[in-house]
Design an enzyme around this catalytic site. Structure first.
Site, PDB file in Angstrom:
ATOM      1  N   HIS A 275       0.708  -1.382   0.146  1.00 46.69           N
ATOM      2  CA  HIS A 275      -0.023   0.098  -0.067  1.00 46.69           C
ATOM      3  C   HIS A 275       1.087   1.080  -0.018  1.00 46.69           C
ATOM      4  O   HIS A 275       0.901   2.050  -1.134  1.00 46.69           O
ATOM      5  CB  HIS A 275      -1.018  -0.036   1.189  1.00 46.69           C
ATOM      6  CG  HIS A 275      -1.947  -1.236   0.952  1.00 46.69           C
ATOM      7  ND1 HIS A 275      -2.682  -1.444   0.068  1.00 46.69           N
ATOM      8  CD2 HIS A 275      -2.267  -2.118   1.973  1.00 46.69           C
ATOM      9  CE1 HIS A 275      -3.419  -2.558   0.229  1.00 46.69           C
ATOM     10  NE2 HIS A 275      -3.174  -3.048   1.602  1.00 46.69           N
ATOM     11  N   ASP A 326      -5.001  -8.217  -3.849  1.00 42.93           N
ATOM     12  CA  ASP A 326      -5.125  -8.010  -2.606  1.00 42.93           C
ATOM     13  C   ASP A 326      -6.593  -8.582  -2.173  1.00 42.93           C
ATOM     14  O   ASP A 326      -6.541  -9.888  -1.881  1.00 42.93           O
ATOM     15  CB  ASP A 326      -5.097  -6.490  -2.242  1.00 42.93           C
ATOM     16  CG  ASP A 326      -5.322  -6.253  -0.760  1.00 42.93           C
ATOM     17  OD1 ASP A 326      -5.247  -7.061   0.220  1.00 42.93           O
ATOM     18  OD2 ASP A 326      -5.249  -4.827  -0.390  1.00 42.93           O
TER      19      ASP A 326
HETATM   20 ZN   LIG Z   1      -3.598  -6.941   2.119  1.00 45.05          ZN
END
Ligand SMILES: [Zn+2]
Length: 460
Positions: A275, A326
């Site tokens: 991220h 993800d």
């Molecule tokens: Zn994750």
């Protein structure tokens, strides 16, 4: 020395030396590329595709979340929804999953990854125990389920068993759904050995790495101990995804989470910083210079309302990145890159933001994601060159998004106008797993997934 057993001919191919017409790629029995050579179409007996590209690695996935798609999009009665309200739904969901469910979901998610153009995946695997936290009779049960799914589908797996040791930076105990994640350091090491063995049994090209979940979930002492104990292998961590997480670390440690990590751990090429959404300018420059790969998951980050990664400054500073699916709310490497570029355009009220002047945006993004993904997985792939794993995809030149295009414009067409329907073929370490757009075992894997999903939805 193993001989060439398989070969592919492409009318156009993105090789390590750039775009070439009429290319023949040969592979050895292990699945590595032996040669990338010019050849006339008339002379070739090889399997033929229109356009051949190196395939991306999916550098971040939690496969079980694939089965949550559609379950978290209703506004909650309490008011404002966020990542944290989504997390509560996710914890309740994972608490009803058994080993067969987890394997069936992973298998189907891996099929979708392959069909959309990924050849390999780093599975950030954090559900280890039974609901309530009791380990299974075999500690590595769920790691073996993930490895079995990889083996059945032929995807190249880098298995990342996750260390999750506390419920927050203050050291609070795990609670609720988190109980399935928890291990102290000693049991984590034991579990990691079992996971590594399971991954290595899945296929010759499989890899292994370590993933402390986050600064919230692993304290400083254990983070340093993990870094020391597991030298030289991929090391992934979630970081700076959410403002409240940064504020929690700031309150406890006196620094923002990314600054604290960079100051306290030797962040380098083996690290993948998942991220990294909220970074200051100084943090952006420091991460770009660290050698670590930033793991961007633009579709999930949009779905969860995380915020917008500062891609323009990070790429200008030469920072490496790759993409991950993800939450698997939508699985598509081309669409991840599109979402990344569009996030910058919407923020900056601008166009074509992430490529250098005069350069194709699609080519820039694809090249970067190939290199970053391979680095993050510790996988010898990411280009059509001798010695690399034959991780390759074929694109269909008759697909409407690609019609009439050549060279870099093919990537611009696929990324900005296309989707998985443009993908005709996929090889993972030479395994030809997708043909005419369909995984070789799609029907059986989908049938199992449908049955398991019906059972899961009855329990939600
Ligand atoms: Zn994750």
């Amino acid at each position: 020395m193993s001989g060439a057993t398989k070969s592919v001919f492409a009318s156009q191919a993105l090789t390590a030396e750039g775009w070439k017409d009429n290319v023949h790629v040969s592979m050895d029995t292990a699945g590595r590329i032996i040669a990338v050579e010019p050849e006339s179409a008339a002379d070739s007996n090889a399997y033929t595709v229109d356009i051949l590209l190196p395939a991306q690695s999916n550098l971040h996935s939690h496969t079980f979340q694939r089965a949550m798609a559609g379950l978290s999009e209703a506004r909650s009665p309490a008011g404002r929804d966020s990542f944290w309200t989504w997390r509560e739904i996710m914890y309740r969901f994972l608490d009803i999953l058994g080993p067969e469910d987890i394997e069936a979901i992973a298998s189907f998610a891996f099929v979708e990854m392959l069909e959309s153009g990924y050849s390999s995946v780093a599975e950030f695997h954090y559900v280890h125990h039974q609901p309530g936290g009791q380990p299974y009779d075999h500690l590595g049960e769920l790691s073996e389920r993930i490895a079995a799914a990889a083996s059945a589908t032929g995807i190249g797996l880098t298995l990342l068993p996750v260390a999750y040791m506390q419920g927050g930076v203050d050291g609070r105990a795990l609670a609720g759904g988190q109980l399935r994640f928890g291990n102290d350091f000693e049991r984590y090491v034991e579990l990691a050995q079992l996971a590594e063995k399971a991954a290595k049994n899945a296929s010759v090209d499989a890899g292994f790495g370590v993933a402390p979940h986050s600064i919230r979930a692993v304290n400083e002492r254990d983070l340093k101990a993990l870094e020391q104990h597991f030298q030289g292998m991929p090391f992934h961590i979630h970081i700076a995804e959410q403002i409240p997480e940064i504020e929690e670390v700031l309150a406890a440690y006196g620094q923002r989470s990314m600054s604290w990590l960079l100051d306290h751990l030797p962040v380098n090429e083996r690290w993948c910083l998942i991220h990294s959404t909220h970074m200051t300018s100084e943090e952006t420059s420091r991460v770009a210079a660290s050698g670590a790969v930033v793991g961007l998951c633009p579709i999930t980050e949009a779905n969860l309302g995380d915020g917008i990664f500062n891609g323009v400054n990070y790429l200008n500073a030469g920072g490496p990145f790759g993409t991950g699916s993800d939450s698997n709310i939508r699985i598509s490497p081309s669409e991840e890159l599109r979402q990344l570029e569009y996030s910058q355009r919407l923020r900056d009220v601008s166009r074509v933001t992430l490529s250098a002047a005069g350069k194709s945006c699609g080519r820039t993004l694809y090249d970067a994601a190939l290199a970053g993904g391979a680095q993050a997985l510790g996988r010898e792939s990411g280009s059509l060159a001798p010695g690399k794993w034959a991780d390759m995809i074929g694109l269909d030149v008759e697909n409407a998004a690609l019609l009439g295009l050549t060279g870099d414009r093919l990537l611009d067409g696929w990324i900005f106008a296309g989707d998985r329907q443009a993908v005709s073929d996929v090889w993972s370490a030479g395994r030809h797993v997708v043909h005419e757009g369909r995984h070789r075992d799609r029907a059986a894997i989908f049938a199992t997934y449908r049955t398991r999903l019906a059972s899961i939805l009855e329990r939600v």
